[in-house]
Design a protein around this motif. Structure first.
Motif, short mmCIF file in Angstrom:
data_model
loop_
_atom_site.label_atom_id
_atom_site.label_comp_id
_atom_site.label_asym_id
_atom_site.label_seq_id
_atom_site.Cartn_x
_atom_site.Cartn_y
_atom_site.Cartn_z
N ARG A 45 0.79 -1.23 0.00
CA ARG A 45 0.00 0.00 0.00
C ARG A 45 0.83 1.28 0.00
O ARG A 45 0.40 2.29 -0.53
N PHE A 46 2.00 1.27 0.64
CA PHE A 46 2.76 2.51 0.83
C PHE A 46 4.15 2.43 0.22
O PHE A 46 4.80 1.40 0.25
N ALA A 47 4.58 3.59 -0.30
CA ALA A 47 5.93 3.76 -0.84
C ALA A 47 6.41 5.16 -0.49
O ALA A 47 5.60 6.05 -0.20
N VAL A 48 7.71 5.35 -0.52
CA VAL A 48 8.31 6.68 -0.36
C VAL A 48 9.22 6.90 -1.56
O VAL A 48 9.73 5.95 -2.15
N GLY A 49 9.41 8.16 -1.90
CA GLY A 49 10.26 8.44 -3.04
C GLY A 49 10.72 9.88 -3.07
O GLY A 49 10.38 10.69 -2.21
N MET A 50 11.50 10.18 -4.11
CA MET A 50 12.06 11.50 -4.30
C MET A 50 12.10 11.81 -5.80
O MET A 50 12.49 10.97 -6.60
N GLU A 51 11.67 13.01 -6.14
CA GLU A 51 11.77 13.51 -7.52
C GLU A 51 12.71 14.70 -7.55
O GLU A 51 12.75 15.48 -6.60
N LEU A 52 13.41 14.85 -8.63
CA LEU A 52 14.20 16.04 -8.90
C LEU A 52 13.77 16.50 -10.28
O LEU A 52 13.90 15.74 -11.25
N SER A 53 13.22 17.69 -10.37
CA SER A 53 12.72 18.10 -11.69
C SER A 53 13.38 19.40 -12.14
O SER A 53 13.76 20.25 -11.34
N TYR A 54 13.50 19.49 -13.46
CA TYR A 54 13.98 20.70 -14.11
C TYR A 54 12.96 21.06 -15.17
O TYR A 54 12.56 20.20 -15.96
N GLY A 55 12.53 22.29 -15.15
CA GLY A 55 11.55 22.71 -16.14
C GLY A 55 11.88 24.05 -16.72
O GLY A 55 12.63 24.85 -16.14
N ILE A 56 11.33 24.29 -17.88
CA ILE A 56 11.45 25.58 -18.54
C ILE A 56 10.06 26.00 -18.97
O ILE A 56 9.28 25.20 -19.48
N ALA A 57 9.75 27.25 -18.68
CA ALA A 57 8.44 27.79 -19.01
C ALA A 57 8.61 29.08 -19.80
O ALA A 57 9.64 29.73 -19.73
N ASN A 58 7.58 29.42 -20.53
CA ASN A 58 7.60 30.64 -21.30
C ASN A 58 6.31 31.39 -21.08
O ASN A 58 5.24 30.90 -21.38
#
Length: 161
Positions: A45-58
């Protein structure tokens, strides 16, 4: 499909997704981001995690966004190869504006629903759609409660080991 009854589920995964956003404003807000992630299944039922994101917007100029997002995942409904999940998350990051010196820190606390499709014992496809929670940007006035139903989506793949 056939399986071995004592087969052990994979505990960890590494993968990532590509995301996109579009908000119909004047001028229109468009963004693209890449989001690698790592996670660990505590139990079914349960998990843990980590995201690292890079984005570009205009918007009227280029804006770069870097985020670090630890999350706790609750696998709410499993049906055959599909799993509906909800991530409880805390995001903190930096927004770097293109043509000025007003770089800002930001944070978000909330939930994000998603759907996972189990391709095999080693690969999953997933989608994460929307966000419900609180967001605040340094120098951006008061924080705000936000509900994004269709403007924020990430599609990706995960390798389980």
């Amino acid at each position: 499909a056939c399986g071995v009854s004592n087969a052990q589920e994979s505990k960890m995964w590494f993968g990532g997704g590509l995301g996109f956003s579009y908000i119909d404003t004047d001028p229109a807000f468009k963004s693209f981001h890449i989001v690698p992630e790592f996670g660990y299944n505590i139990n079914k039922r349960f998990a843990v995690g980590m995201e690292l994101s890079y984005g570009i917007a205009n918007l009227s100029k280029s804006i770069h966004v870097i985020d670090l997002t630890p999350f706790v995942r609750y696998n709410a409904i499993k049906a055959d190869r599909f799993t509906f999940f909800v991530d409880g998350l805390f995001t903190f990051g930096k927004t770097i504006n293109g043509n000025d010196d007003r770089n800002r820190d930001h944070l978000a606390v909330g939930v994000r629903p998603g759907l996972l499709f189990k391709v095999s014992d080693k690969f999953d496809f997933f989608g994460k759609f929307g966000f419900i929670g609180y967001q605040k940007e340094e120098g951006g006035g008061d924080g705000m409660f936000r509900f994004e139903a269709n403007t924020n989506a990430t599609l990706g793949v995960a390798f389980k080991f």
